[in-house]
Motif scaffolding. Structure first.
Motif, PDB file in Angstrom:
ATOM      1  N   ARG B 258       0.844  -1.195   0.000  1.00  0.00           N
ATOM      2  CA  ARG B 258       0.000   0.000   0.000  1.00  0.00           C
ATOM      3  C   ARG B 258       0.880   1.247   0.000  1.00  0.00           C
ATOM      4  N   MET B 259       0.281   2.378  -0.339  1.00  0.00           N
ATOM      5  CA  MET B 259       1.004   3.649  -0.323  1.00  0.00           C
ATOM      6  C   MET B 259       0.877   4.244   1.076  1.00  0.00           C
ATOM      7  N   VAL B 260       2.008   4.618   1.685  1.00  0.00           N
ATOM      8  CA  VAL B 260       1.945   5.054   3.080  1.00  0.00           C
ATOM      9  C   VAL B 260       2.046   6.559   3.277  1.00  0.00           C
ATOM     10  N   ARG B 261       2.769   7.248   2.412  1.00  0.00           N
ATOM     11  CA  ARG B 261       2.816   8.711   2.555  1.00  0.00           C
ATOM     12  C   ARG B 261       3.319   9.333   1.258  1.00  0.00           C
ATOM     13  N   LEU B 262       3.135  10.641   1.160  1.00  0.00           N
ATOM     14  CA  LEU B 262       3.594  11.356  -0.024  1.00  0.00           C
ATOM     15  C   LEU B 262       4.090  12.745   0.338  1.00  0.00           C
ATOM     16  N   THR B 263       4.905  13.295  -0.555  1.00  0.00           N
ATOM     17  CA  THR B 263       5.249  14.714  -0.530  1.00  0.00           C
ATOM     18  C   THR B 263       4.953  15.280  -1.917  1.00  0.00           C
ATOM     19  N   SER B 264       4.549  16.545  -1.965  1.00  0.00           N
ATOM     20  CA  SER B 264       4.314  17.199  -3.261  1.00  0.00           C
ATOM     21  C   SER B 264       4.992  18.557  -3.306  1.00  0.00           C
ATOM     22  N   THR B 265       5.493  18.883  -4.469  1.00  0.00           N
ATOM     23  CA  THR B 265       6.150  20.173  -4.684  1.00  0.00           C
ATOM     24  C   THR B 265       5.652  20.756  -5.999  1.00  0.00           C
ATOM     25  N   ALA B 266       5.251  22.016  -5.958  1.00  0.00           N
ATOM     26  CA  ALA B 266       4.724  22.671  -7.168  1.00  0.00           C
ATOM     27  C   ALA B 266       5.680  23.747  -7.655  1.00  0.00           C
ATOM     28  N   SER B 267       5.802  23.851  -8.964  1.00  0.00           N
ATOM     29  CA  SER B 267       6.537  24.979  -9.543  1.00  0.00           C
ATOM     30  C   SER B 267       5.630  26.213  -9.549  1.00  0.00           C
ATOM     31  N   GLN B 268       6.160  27.300 -10.011  1.00  0.00           N
ATOM     32  CA  GLN B 268       5.344  28.505 -10.178  1.00  0.00           C
ATOM     33  C   GLN B 268       4.255  28.266 -11.234  1.00  0.00           C
ATOM     34  N   ALA B 269       3.208  29.089 -11.172  1.00  0.00           N
ATOM     35  CA  ALA B 269       2.095  28.991 -12.129  1.00  0.00           C
ATOM     36  C   ALA B 269       2.256  30.081 -13.181  1.00  0.00           C
ATOM     37  N   ARG B 270       2.475  29.702 -14.408  1.00  0.00           N
ATOM     38  CA  ARG B 270       2.717  30.689 -15.465  1.00  0.00           C
ATOM     39  C   ARG B 270       1.898  30.416 -16.730  1.00  0.00           C
ATOM     40  N   GLY B 271       1.732  29.130 -17.079  1.00  0.00           N
ATOM     41  CA  GLY B 271       1.271  28.768 -18.419  1.00  0.00           C
ATOM     42  C   GLY B 271      -0.115  29.269 -18.772  1.00  0.00           C
ATOM     43  N   LEU B 272      -1.061  29.176 -17.851  1.00  0.00           N
ATOM     44  CA  LEU B 272      -2.441  29.524 -18.198  1.00  0.00           C
ATOM     45  C   LEU B 272      -2.586  31.026 -18.397  1.00  0.00           C
ATOM     46  N   HIS B 273      -1.987  31.786 -17.514  1.00  0.00           N
ATOM     47  CA  HIS B 273      -2.008  33.242 -17.690  1.00  0.00           C
ATOM     48  C   HIS B 273      -1.350  33.633 -19.011  1.00  0.00           C
ATOM     49  N   GLN B 274      -0.228  33.034 -19.295  1.00  0.00           N
ATOM     50  CA  GLN B 274       0.502  33.358 -20.525  1.00  0.00           C
ATOM     51  C   GLN B 274      -0.346  33.060 -21.766  1.00  0.00           C
ATOM     52  N   TYR B 275      -1.059  31.934 -21.693  1.00  0.00           N
ATOM     53  CA  TYR B 275      -1.921  31.530 -22.810  1.00  0.00           C
ATOM     54  C   TYR B 275      -3.022  32.569 -23.049  1.00  0.00           C
ATOM     55  N   ILE B 276      -3.598  33.046 -21.954  1.00  0.00           N
ATOM     56  CA  ILE B 276      -4.654  34.073 -22.081  1.00  0.00           C
ATOM     57  C   ILE B 276      -4.086  35.332 -22.716  1.00  0.00           C
ATOM     58  N   VAL B 277      -2.906  35.745 -22.266  1.00  0.00           N
ATOM     59  CA  VAL B 277      -2.279  36.941 -22.841  1.00  0.00           C
ATOM     60  C   VAL B 277      -1.969  36.723 -24.323  1.00  0.00           C
ATOM     61  N   ASP B 278      -1.386  35.553 -24.623  1.00  0.00           N
ATOM     62  CA  ASP B 278      -0.976  35.293 -26.008  1.00  0.00           C
ATOM     63  C   ASP B 278      -2.165  35.189 -26.959  1.00  0.00           C
ATOM     64  N   LYS B 279      -3.229  34.532 -26.525  1.00  0.00           N
ATOM     65  CA  LYS B 279      -4.353  34.267 -27.428  1.00  0.00           C
ATOM     66  C   LYS B 279      -5.474  35.294 -27.296  1.00  0.00           C
ATOM     67  N   GLY B 280      -5.591  35.895 -26.119  1.00  0.00           N
ATOM     68  CA  GLY B 280      -6.718  36.813 -25.897  1.00  0.00           C
ATOM     69  C   GLY B 280      -6.307  38.272 -25.798  1.00  0.00           C
ATOM     70  N   GLY B 281      -4.996  38.499 -25.727  1.00  0.00           N
ATOM     71  CA  GLY B 281      -4.526  39.878 -25.604  1.00  0.00           C
ATOM     72  C   GLY B 281      -4.437  40.309 -24.148  1.00  0.00           C
ATOM     73  N   SER B 282      -3.570  41.263 -23.900  1.00  0.00           N
ATOM     74  CA  SER B 282      -3.289  41.649 -22.507  1.00  0.00           C
ATOM     75  C   SER B 282      -4.458  42.402 -21.870  1.00  0.00           C
ATOM     76  N   GLU B 283      -5.483  42.776 -22.668  1.00  0.00           N
ATOM     77  CA  GLU B 283      -6.635  43.482 -22.112  1.00  0.00           C
ATOM     78  C   GLU B 283      -7.790  42.542 -21.778  1.00  0.00           C
ATOM     79  N   HIS B 284      -7.653  41.271 -22.114  1.00  0.00           N
ATOM     80  CA  HIS B 284      -8.771  40.349 -21.865  1.00  0.00           C
ATOM     81  C   HIS B 284      -9.019  40.216 -20.351  1.00  0.00           C
ATOM     82  N   PRO B 285     -10.297  40.251 -19.947  1.00  0.00           N
ATOM     83  CA  PRO B 285     -10.605  40.188 -18.495  1.00  0.00           C
ATOM     84  C   PRO B 285      -9.983  38.984 -17.800  1.00  0.00           C
TER      85      PRO B 285
END
Lengths: 451, 451
Positions: B258-285
């Motif tokens: 069985r699985m007994v324990r875990l650790t998780s580590t996240a990087s910074q969040a960039r991709g989704l915001h960048q996608y909105i800027v790239d495809k929707g423009g920097s003025e998109h809500p």
């Protein structure tokens, strides 16, 4: 890959404001022809190899060598003789005789290639006597030893360079070049590690360096004499620098970024015992040895600028060699085991891996292009040429492209991963050895064709 | 790879005492021709596809379907009509109308393909009304919901199967076959994950399912309507089951391990915001939206029998699709991204990767060999055929090859990884949902050519 013109447009429009020219100016003086005096402590197989590379430089004098093994010393003397160098003074009176050499000789620098636990005391002794240091990996084994190297370097003004040759691997430097030109966008995640079946290194028959038996410690030869014991005594990532060294300049570690904490998790330990049973039989006394080091150790590091790093240590089981490299950013990803990369806007087919080869060729690092002929045959795919050359230039007084902070931030991961594993994968804070200077330190490694 | 005869010798001499025939006897009755009545809750794109596969079985009656979207319901009705099935009763009176369906209809089983947060309440309602459940991944979003599924399943005697189709991927089943035959020796380490550029899934123009805009939530269509919000609200491995599901039977999770324990580590969040800027423009809500989920989330799990598992979640940036599989034991290693493996004693050249293809062919799973023709064209490389078939057989009363304990042990990783990240990568204990029964439960998945 799209054609070169498109690619240049791409780079121009997407490159992040980089540090590509910072510090490069101060490297213009190198390589220099200044004469330099260096000694070698540790003339085992690795020491002999580096000695043979250093001996090729006409401006390098090697007035002294030090070891406790007469066979190894004899081999080193032969190398120097064949290179046409004068016979050096030999320091061979036991473990502590390096101190006599350091206090007696007039040296610019000392290269250290001894068993791991000697690196720290030897480096400290050399720096305290006004000598620059090039030490094989790892630079130190404990957190306190790491701090001691930093303090000593700061107090003496001497550098303690770590001889992390993989920093100079040709593909690594091409990828670094691409990172610095902004092709991957903002970096998010990197991977590295040491995945190398070392069973034939950890065990031998006491007569040859690799394999032929299941002996280690006093009955072993070469690395098996001392390296294997670390797998008995310690559970952690024993060898993080080959993976972490190359990644560090990509992420700007100690120069605009730093590693803030890590967690480590070890698998069960099976491979070394199994090897002894398979090769030595179930009656061999070494079957009684209990190995503490888990076969696969995974370490995850979090950086101040947000990135995550995964390191793997995997040396006790059958597997092909791989340093597990992956470099990933907002714009693309490189994955060594697949020999592939993907860059959005450059790769022809969306969502499809592309062969790394054309990129590695186009972004071949200027340093490699300049010194390619010298590097051929210099060991480990040529990267030994560059690391030895960088050490010699440091001994001459060049700006340290790999410095004491790099040495300890790479090396300390071992001690901290042991702590994390002991505490059930608890997160362990990574000391800021720069004491805040990482915020303003500028990048230097790989930014010119000089060093 | 050496020839077949040598290979058979190899297997005979190295295979660990396995469970290869355990439980297979009880599967002999399947597939059966017993009639079965099932309903579908959630007739979005995924529900429609599974409906079309289930409708191919003459013995399967589908008397009821349930959704709140008339467009999706119309598409589902069309599928059933074209399959020659009688028109089902439609439950469409709002979010809670599934309860009316469950309490009104006489059903053997319910298949659930709704937004994630509905899986748990719908599964519980169905089990409490004496119906078997097949739910899309993940089965639940919180630890408490996971326990609730287990308790409900135990109290009602109904199974809650998770529709983790990757368990049936052809290469995965061949590797599982090799694991069960002992070719990898004792397993030490596995990797998996969900590395899939979902930006065109998380955002669209509100009219098409994939891309064409940067809308989500009320203005989005299909998955963008609800899935994207999880990236706004939660920082963790949001989708662990595609990686963990296939690994679980290899490691005997819930069945000897069985699985007994875990650790998780996240990087910074960039991709989704960048996608909105790239495809929707920097003025998109939507450029104002703050996404909490780190772009790369790495989770390391420790198992009771010592093994480590690394999972990666990576859905917000440009990258080729990969589930990151690696299976490693004392005898060898398989690594999907390199399409390679290495088995000591079998691979021709020591320390060299070998093409996976001949092994995948030779160890092709009996289930795949038997049903290959049925699987062709059934979606996701054929694996959807097997997972739907397993669900239908479960509804008929077959032994559950994927059960409620599998469902929650795979799914709970999301909630626990969120906890770990919130606490700076602290290790989080993984509940033993079997309450000790993992020690004696025997393996069942992939052990016959029946289910």
């Amino acid at each position: 890959m799209v054609n070169t013109i498109n690619r240049r447009d791409f780079i121009k429009t997407t490159a992040v404001a980089g540090t590509a020219t910072t510090m490069a100016g101060s490297l213009l003086a190198y390589p220099s022809q200044k004469r330099v005096k260096m000694a070698v402590i540790g003339t085992g197989l690795r020491g002999q190899w580096v000695l043979s590379l250093a001996a090729k430089y006409p401006e390098v004098d090697i007035p002294a060598i030090c070891d406790i093994d007469e066979t190894m010393l004899a081999a080193a003397l032969k190398i120097l003789k064949e290179a046409g160098k004068p016979e050096p003074r030999v320091y061979r009176r036991g473990d502590e005789d390096f101190r006599r050499m350091i206090s007696t000789e007039d040296l610019d620098g000392v290269y250290i290639a001894t068993p791991w636990h000697w690196h720290h005391p030897m480096a400290v002794a050399a720096m305290k006597n006004g000598m620059q240091v090039g030490t094989e990996v790892p630079a130190a084994l404990t957190v306190e030893e790491c701090w001691d190297l930093v303090r000593t370097s700061e107090q003496t003004g001497m550098n303690c360079m770590i001889m992390e040759n993989v920093c100079y691997r040709r593909d690594i430097m091409a990828i670094l070049n691409m990172v610095q030109q902004g092709l991957f966008g903002e970096l998010l995640h990197c991977q590295g590690g040491y995945q190398h079946d070392l069973r034939h290194v950890k065990f031998n028959n006491g007569e040859q360096a690799y394999g032929g038996g299941v002996e280690f410690g006093e009955k072993g030869f070469s690395e098996a004499r001392w390296r294997t014991q670390h797998s008995v005594d310690r559970n952690g990532d024993l060898y993080p620098t080959h993976g972490l060294g190359p990644i560090s300049p990509m992420l700007g570690i100690n120069r605009g970024n730093r590693m803030v904490r890590l967690t480590s998790t070890a698998s069960q330990a099976r491979g070394l015992h199994q090897y002894i049973v398979d090769k030595g039989g179930s009656e061999h006394p070494n079957t009684e040895v209990e190995f503490k080091c888990g076969d696969i150790v995974t370490t995850v590091i979090k950086c101040a600028n947000g990135q995550s790093i995964v390191l793997s240590h995997d040396t006790n089981n059958p597997r092909p060699y791989s340093l597990n490299f992956r470099v990933q950013g907002t714009q693309g990803i490189w994955q060594k085991d697949a020999r592939s990369l993907y860059i959005e806007g450059l790769s022809d087919q969306p969502h499809r891996w592309e062969d790394e080869a054309p990129y590695l060729e186009e972004f071949d690092h200027p340093l490699w292009q300049r010194f390619e002929e010298n590097a051929v045959g210099a060991g480990h795919g040529g990267m030994d040429y560059f690391i030895v050359r960088a050490m010699i230039e440091t001994f001459k007084g060049a700006p340290p492209v790999i410095d004491v902070y790099d040495a300890v931030s790479m090396s300390v991961v071992s001690a901290l991963s042991e702590q994390s594993i002991t505490q059930g994968s608890a997160p362990i804070d990574i000391p800021d050895f720069t004491r805040g200077k990482w915020r303003t330190n500028v990048s230097i490694f790989g930014l010119s064709d000089r060093l």
